[in-house]
Write a protein that holds these residues in place. Structure first.
Motif, short mmCIF file in Angstrom:
data_model
loop_
_atom_site.label_atom_id
_atom_site.label_comp_id
_atom_site.label_asym_id
_atom_site.label_seq_id
_atom_site.Cartn_x
_atom_site.Cartn_y
_atom_site.Cartn_z
N TRP A 42 -46.40 -27.50 -21.34
CA TRP A 42 -46.40 -27.37 -19.87
C TRP A 42 -45.00 -27.64 -19.31
O TRP A 42 -44.50 -26.90 -18.46
N TYR A 43 -44.35 -28.68 -19.83
CA TYR A 43 -42.98 -29.00 -19.41
C TYR A 43 -42.05 -27.82 -19.71
O TYR A 43 -41.29 -27.36 -18.85
N ASN A 44 -42.09 -27.31 -20.93
CA ASN A 44 -41.21 -26.21 -21.31
C ASN A 44 -41.53 -24.93 -20.56
O ASN A 44 -40.63 -24.14 -20.25
N LEU A 45 -42.80 -24.70 -20.27
CA LEU A 45 -43.19 -23.52 -19.49
C LEU A 45 -42.51 -23.55 -18.12
O LEU A 45 -41.95 -22.54 -17.68
N LEU A 46 -42.55 -24.71 -17.44
CA LEU A 46 -41.92 -24.82 -16.13
C LEU A 46 -40.40 -24.72 -16.22
O LEU A 46 -39.75 -24.20 -15.31
N VAL A 47 -39.84 -25.21 -17.33
CA VAL A 47 -38.39 -25.08 -17.53
C VAL A 47 -37.99 -23.61 -17.52
O VAL A 47 -37.08 -23.19 -16.79
N TYR A 48 -38.68 -22.79 -18.32
CA TYR A 48 -38.28 -21.39 -18.45
C TYR A 48 -38.70 -20.55 -17.25
O TYR A 48 -38.03 -19.57 -16.92
N PHE A 49 -39.78 -20.94 -16.61
CA PHE A 49 -40.18 -20.24 -15.38
C PHE A 49 -39.11 -20.41 -14.31
O PHE A 49 -38.66 -19.43 -13.70
N SER A 50 -38.68 -21.65 -14.11
CA SER A 50 -37.65 -21.89 -13.09
C SER A 50 -36.28 -21.39 -13.55
O SER A 50 -35.47 -20.96 -12.72
N TRP A 51 -36.02 -21.44 -14.85
CA TRP A 51 -34.75 -20.94 -15.39
C TRP A 51 -34.56 -19.46 -15.02
O TRP A 51 -33.48 -19.07 -14.58
N SER A 52 -35.60 -18.64 -15.21
CA SER A 52 -35.46 -17.20 -14.95
C SER A 52 -35.13 -16.93 -13.49
O SER A 52 -34.26 -16.11 -13.16
N VAL A 104 -35.05 -29.35 -14.45
CA VAL A 104 -34.28 -29.03 -15.67
C VAL A 104 -34.04 -27.53 -15.78
O VAL A 104 -32.94 -27.09 -16.14
N GLY A 105 -35.04 -26.72 -15.46
CA GLY A 105 -34.89 -25.27 -15.53
C GLY A 105 -33.83 -24.76 -14.57
O GLY A 105 -33.05 -23.87 -14.92
N GLU A 335 -32.04 -12.17 -19.42
CA GLU A 335 -32.62 -13.50 -19.27
C GLU A 335 -34.07 -13.42 -18.82
O GLU A 335 -34.92 -14.18 -19.27
N THR A 336 -34.35 -12.47 -17.91
CA THR A 336 -35.72 -12.33 -17.39
C THR A 336 -36.68 -11.92 -18.51
O THR A 336 -37.78 -12.49 -18.64
N LEU A 337 -36.29 -10.93 -19.32
CA LEU A 337 -37.16 -10.48 -20.40
C LEU A 337 -37.45 -11.60 -21.40
O LEU A 337 -38.60 -11.79 -21.81
N ILE A 338 -36.41 -12.33 -21.78
CA ILE A 338 -36.59 -13.41 -22.74
C ILE A 338 -37.51 -14.49 -22.15
O ILE A 338 -38.41 -15.00 -22.83
N CYS A 339 -37.27 -14.84 -20.88
CA CYS A 339 -38.09 -15.87 -20.24
C CYS A 339 -39.54 -15.44 -20.09
O CYS A 339 -40.46 -16.27 -20.22
N VAL A 340 -39.78 -14.16 -19.82
CA VAL A 340 -41.15 -13.67 -19.66
C VAL A 340 -41.97 -13.92 -20.91
O VAL A 340 -43.10 -14.43 -20.86
N THR A 341 -41.43 -13.55 -22.07
CA THR A 341 -42.21 -13.74 -23.30
C THR A 341 -42.19 -15.20 -23.76
O THR A 341 -43.13 -15.64 -24.43
N ARG A 342 -41.15 -15.95 -23.41
CA ARG A 342 -41.19 -17.40 -23.66
C ARG A 342 -42.36 -18.03 -22.90
O ARG A 342 -43.11 -18.84 -23.45
N ILE A 343 -42.49 -17.66 -21.63
CA ILE A 343 -43.56 -18.22 -20.79
C ILE A 343 -44.93 -17.81 -21.33
O ILE A 343 -45.85 -18.62 -21.41
N GLY A 344 -45.06 -16.53 -21.71
CA GLY A 344 -46.33 -16.07 -22.28
C GLY A 344 -46.70 -16.84 -23.54
O GLY A 344 -47.86 -17.22 -23.74
#
Length: 401
Positions: A42-52, A104-105, A335-344
């Motif tokens: 959950w923490y990492n999901l929010l990191v990459y969601f906000s990162w993108s 953090v993101g 960055e968006t493409l990478i973050c999308v599949t990271r989040i998934g």
């Protein structure tokens, strides 16, 4: 090397120190409370969601302001995360974790955009090569030193001691941001980013393979990054042992660097080698033994270096020939493409309760398939490159084939 790039090396030293600490000990701090994979995911999901979103916002702000503002926002966001860790603990733990993850993101996203966009506009190809080589050396040194020093401080002073130290680094980073070159990009009069990307995707088949490669990479990159930490935490929660194991992984990575430079392997060969090492590391974790988790991390650490050195070179060859505005749009797209599949991937990981569950095994299978698809996508993208496309400046010894 230009004065601007030398300043970026100093900034990298400070930022890597913070990012290496966050990558290990903030995840461990969250894990130790309940030892739940879902909370770390959950923490990492929010990191990459906000990162993108932060990366895209930073690219837009760079058309109105300079990298100094981006670095200032990054430092402020990082400081907010450590203040939350130090002084706030909500009854709703998931909300508290989300607040930290978003901060953090945003820190990561704004810094990544400032560095990538600024460095891509600075210096000649030869200067960029020396810069990347020096930056990699700094990163390896920091990755070895910071976990051991942080573990010692946590043992004697608790997490609060390291949180305070990271806040000091962020204040220094904020102050130094005012001395950074005032790079910016003038807003063009061309089509919108979405329309421009659509036109490029229709016009250049290689860019479609470039995009597919990023989508596939996001899956296994997130799987490897998250479970490298969780496998280590499952072996031991002793801070010094965790630091020592991360040092071991870094030394293994340096071995990969030696092989790369010693044998001057082609990018396609090195990319395939990295994929096979990572796939082997993913698959052997199905053996239920703690030492196997360490071996898995060693294989994937070396594999990630091999993969990253070759993959980033091939990817950057698509970005470098574009003008500044085009480079910015492609970097945001990437960055968006990478973050999308990271989040998934992280959404699926949140349902994993142990390393033997069917969902975890299925994730390994999907990650391996995505991993092995990347060399094919890169091969197809490379076949469509124009013969006269300019070469990319990269570190000595890491030249493309």
């Amino acid at each position: 090397m230009s004065h601007a790039l030398r300043k970026w090396l100093v900034m990298n030293l400070m930022s890597y120190t913070i990012f290496v600490y966050v990558g290990i000990f903030v995840n461990l701090f969250i894990w130790e409370k309940n030892r739940l994979i879902s909370e770390v995911a959950w923490y990492n999901l929010l990191v990459y969601f906000s990162w993108s979103f932060a990366f895209a916002a930073a690219a837009y702000l760079l058309t109105k302001s300079t990298v100094r503002l981006l670095l200032g926002i990054s430092a402020f966001s990082g400081g907010s995360a450590f203040l939350l860790l130090s002084f706030v603990e909500l009854d709703n733990r998931m909300l508290w974790i989300a607040m930290i993850g978003v901060a953090v993101g945003v820190m990561y996203g704004f810094f990544s955009a400032a560095q990538n966009l600024s460095v891509s506009m600075s210096g000649t190809s030869a200067e960029l090569g020396r810069y990347f080589s020096a930056a990699a050396s700094i990163q390896q040194a920091v990755t070895l030193a910071v976990p051991l020093l942080s573990a010692a401080i946590i043992i004697y002073f608790g997490y609060s001691g390291t949180f305070a130290l990271m806040l000091v680094f962020l204040v220094v980073m904020l102050a130094f941001s005012f001395a950074m070159p005032g790079k910016s990009m003038r807003s063009g009069t061309g089509p919108s980013t979405a329309r421009w990307l659509w036109q490029e995707l229709l016009r250049k088949p290689g860019l479609r393979w470039f995009s597919a490669s990023n989508l596939a990479a996001g899956v296994f990159l997130q799987f490897q990054q998250l479970f490298l930490l969780l496998f280590t935490f499952s072996v031991t929660e002793n801070k010094l042992w965790i630091a020592a194991l991360n040092g071991l992984y870094t030394l293994a990575t340096l071995g990969g660097l030696f092989v790369y430079r010693k044998f001057s392997l082609k990018d396609s060969t090195f990319l395939t080698m990295g994929c096979l090492l990572i796939a082997s590391g993913f698959l052997i974790v199905l053996v239920p033994a703690k030492p196997v988790l360490i071996v898995s991390n060693l294989l994937t650490a070396v594999g990630m270096f091999c993969f990253g050195a070759a993959w980033n070179t091939l990817q950057f060859k698509w970005i470098k020939p574009y003008p500044e505005a085009g480079q910015a749009k492609l970097l945001v797209w990437r960055e968006t493409l990478i973050c999308v599949t990271r989040i998934g991937t992280l959404l699926l990981v949140m349902s994993v309760d142990n390393f033997r569950s069917p969902l975890f095994v299925a994730l390994i299978g999907v990650s391996v398939l995505c991993l092995l698809a990347v060399p094919y996508f890169e091969y197809r993208a490379k076949k469509t490159l124009e013969p006269d496309a300019p070469k990319v400046g990269i570190p000595p010894g890491l030249e493309p084939e």
